[in-house]
Design an enzyme around this catalytic site. Structure first.
Site, short mmCIF file in Angstrom:
data_model
loop_
_atom_site.label_atom_id
_atom_site.label_comp_id
_atom_site.label_asym_id
_atom_site.label_seq_id
_atom_site.Cartn_x
_atom_site.Cartn_y
_atom_site.Cartn_z
N TYR A 54 -52.94 19.11 -30.08
CA TYR A 54 -52.04 20.17 -29.62
C TYR A 54 -51.22 20.74 -30.78
CZ TYR A 54 -48.30 22.78 -27.43
OH TYR A 54 -47.44 23.78 -27.11
N GLY A 61 -48.56 26.13 -24.85
CA GLY A 61 -48.03 26.25 -23.50
C GLY A 61 -49.12 26.12 -22.46
N HIS A 84 -44.37 36.10 -29.59
CA HIS A 84 -43.13 35.48 -29.12
C HIS A 84 -41.88 36.23 -29.62
CE1 HIS A 84 -45.80 32.43 -27.80
NE2 HIS A 84 -44.89 31.49 -27.62
N ASN A 197 -39.95 26.27 -32.50
CA ASN A 197 -39.75 25.32 -31.41
C ASN A 197 -38.52 24.45 -31.62
OD1 ASN A 197 -40.50 24.13 -29.02
ND2 ASN A 197 -42.59 23.73 -29.66
N ARG A 285 5.48 22.13 -18.55
CA ARG A 285 5.58 20.67 -18.62
C ARG A 285 4.22 20.01 -18.85
NH1 ARG A 285 6.81 17.62 -13.39
NH2 ARG A 285 7.33 19.74 -12.75
#
Length: 518
Positions: A54, A61, A84, A197, A285
């Site tokens: 891969y 994807g 992309h 990535n 306060r």
């Protein structure tokens, strides 16, 4: 010029800020170059095998099932960058893009990405040349990293798309690289994916927000002290022994800051005078408790950021073996998911909104004649003829309202993508973008409280403020923020107060008397 050396073991927040905001020069260490070469040997060895790996010899994807033949792999890497780089909307700020690129380079140099040394060196050269890719507001889901923003950066690396040059002019990236003597990169197996990535955009924005918020929390302690003083409140609630019995570190630090600012004041302790009151309002306060909770949120966010700065975020990653290149492997993982960063980005937006909210309540109290203990309505010179700071508080209220909307978490949303392969995403980029707006708004809110509180103190004739308060009032007047008087065009005063807070002038002025504040 400051030089940042990138090694294999991550980087620091200080180095990110130096590169993003200070244009520090970048060098790659010998250790990083060795690690890059070793990881590349593993990728080359796996690329030569017939079995698909891969990111090395497959698609990406939902298309990861296709085995890509060797002659198409360079095209595959170019294509992932081009396809992309699909961002839309306004340009992202220069400092964000520089942080994004530097943090990607940090991971590349870890030796876990398989990118060649010459690619990493080109990334450094582009940053050193002052070339900033055009990155757009929209395109990241914060999972598989900040894909679209990083793709626009990688596009510049291969000599495509547009970028901003050192002179601020946007031109074709190829022209800018040529002018700088930088050769575009020809990507090889895994390199395109490795450049895209990571959670680098959201992490870079987190680092910058942490730096800005640290200064703002100190500024807010100062303005809270000024408001307490202007309202003739009591500083007894700031005693260290009271905060020690509820030992949240941020609360103790905020109370200590306020006490330092109020030391020597002739205005505090008058709550039992003409209109006696047993206790000050919560917005006065409980200022240390609210600011302190925010400070502790900052501390948690710094812990998360520190872990991310030490991380190598990529998918797949290269893991070396004991036997050299033959023993190494490339493994898929889920470390690109932005949830750890997204959560703290959203948490910071919540804390910032609450700090803005309590500051606005103090400002409103200063302007209300029924609650300000003797101050004129709206701090006006001639109430009725003059409106004073009435509409300055409207502006502050509008900012607080937007802060509350920005505090709605982005990280609780998720929209599946990539044909349901990426079926849960972090939306961390959106968390980071809205936090940047929140930090800007908080600066303005604190500036308006400063404007009102200093004016109110000056209207307390006959009572001497604390030396630190006097130093702040003198400095803010020199910075162009005018004091009490008839109505005038307020926007310039508010802008000057904003600049005074934003550049650290408020903290510096107080510290001339108090010494360092936390």
């Amino acid at each position: 010029m400051h030089t940042v050396v990138v090694g294999t073991s991550g980087t620091t927040a200080e180095d990110v800020l130096a590169v993003a905001r200070g244009d520090a020069r970048i060098e790659l260490s010998a250790e990083a170059l060795t690690a890059l070469a070793a990881a590349r040997e593993i990728v080359d060895a796996l690329a030569a095998k017939p079995e698909p790996v891969y990111g090395v010899s497959t698609g990406f994807g939902a298309l990861a099932s296709r085995h890509i033949s060797p002659e198409l792999r360079a095209q595959l890497q170019r294509n992932i960058v081009r396809s992309h780089a699909a961002g839309m909307g306004p340009r992202v700020e220069r400092e964000v893009v520089r942080a994004l690129m530097f943090l990607r380079l940090k991971t590349v140099c870890s030796g876990h990405t398989g990118v060649r040394p010459e690619v990493a060196q080109t990334m450094a050269d582009i940053l050193n040349a002052g070339i900033t890719p055009v990155v757009h507001e929209y395109g990241s889901l914060g999972c598989s990293g900040d894909l679209a923003p990083l793709s626009h950066c990688a596009l510049t690396l291969i000599g495509e798309g547009d970028a901003e040059g050192p002179d601020g002019t946007v031109r074709p990236a190829a022209e800018l690289l040529a002018d700088a003597g930088i050769a575009p990169v020809e990507l090889r197996e895994k390199e395109g994916l490795a450049l895209l990535n990571g959670t680098d955009g959201m992490l870079g924005m987190l680092i910058m927000a942490l730096a800005d918020l640290q200064k703002l929390y100190t500024s807010a302690d100062i303005t809270a002290a000024l408001s307490l003083e202007a309202l003739l409140g009591t500083d007894k609630v700031l005693a260290a022994e009271l905060h020690a019995i509820r030992p949240h570190p941020g609360q103790g630090a905020a109370a200590a800051n306020m006490l330092k600012v109020l030391a020597g004041s002739g205005l505090t302790g008058h709550h039992q005078d003409d209109a006696p009151r047993v206790q000050d309002a919560y917005s006065v306060r409980c200022a240390p408790q609210v600011a302190g909770a925010g400070r502790d949120t900052l501390a948690h966010a710094r812990t998360v950021a520190g872990r991310e700065l030490a991380a190598a975020v990529d998918n797949p990653v290269v893991l070396p073996g004991d036997g050299g290149a033959g023993g190494g492997r490339v493994e898929s993982n889920g470390n690109f998911h932005g949830a750890p960063v997204a959560y703290v980005l959203d948490f910071l937006a919540i804390a910032a909104a609450d700090l803005g909210s309590i500051a606005e309540r103090r400002t409103d109290r200063l302007l209300d004649k029924n609650r300000s203990h003797g101050l004129p309505p709206f701090l006006a010179d001639d109430a009725g003829v003059d409106s004073g700071l009435m509409i300055a508080q409207y502006t502050q209220a509008a900012l607080v309202s937007e802060m509350k909307r920005l505090a709605v978490p982005a990280s609780t949303d998720s929209i599946p993508s990539s044909a349901m392969q990426e079926d849960h995403v972090s939306m961390g980029w959106s968390s980071a973008r809205k936090l940047r707006t929140a930090v800007d708004n908080l600066t303005r809110i604190v500036a308006i409280e400063l404007y009102a509180a200093t004016r109110a103190i000056e209207l307390r004739a006959g009572l001497a403020p604390a030396p630190a308060s006097s130093a702040v009032i003198e400095a803010v007047r020199l910075a162009g923020v005018e004091g009490p008087g008839p109505d005038r065009f307020l926007a310039p005063d508010l802008a000057a107060a904003d600049a005074f807070v934003r550049d650290g002038g408020l903290v510096r002025a107080a510290e001339t008397v108090t010494g360092p504040l936390d």
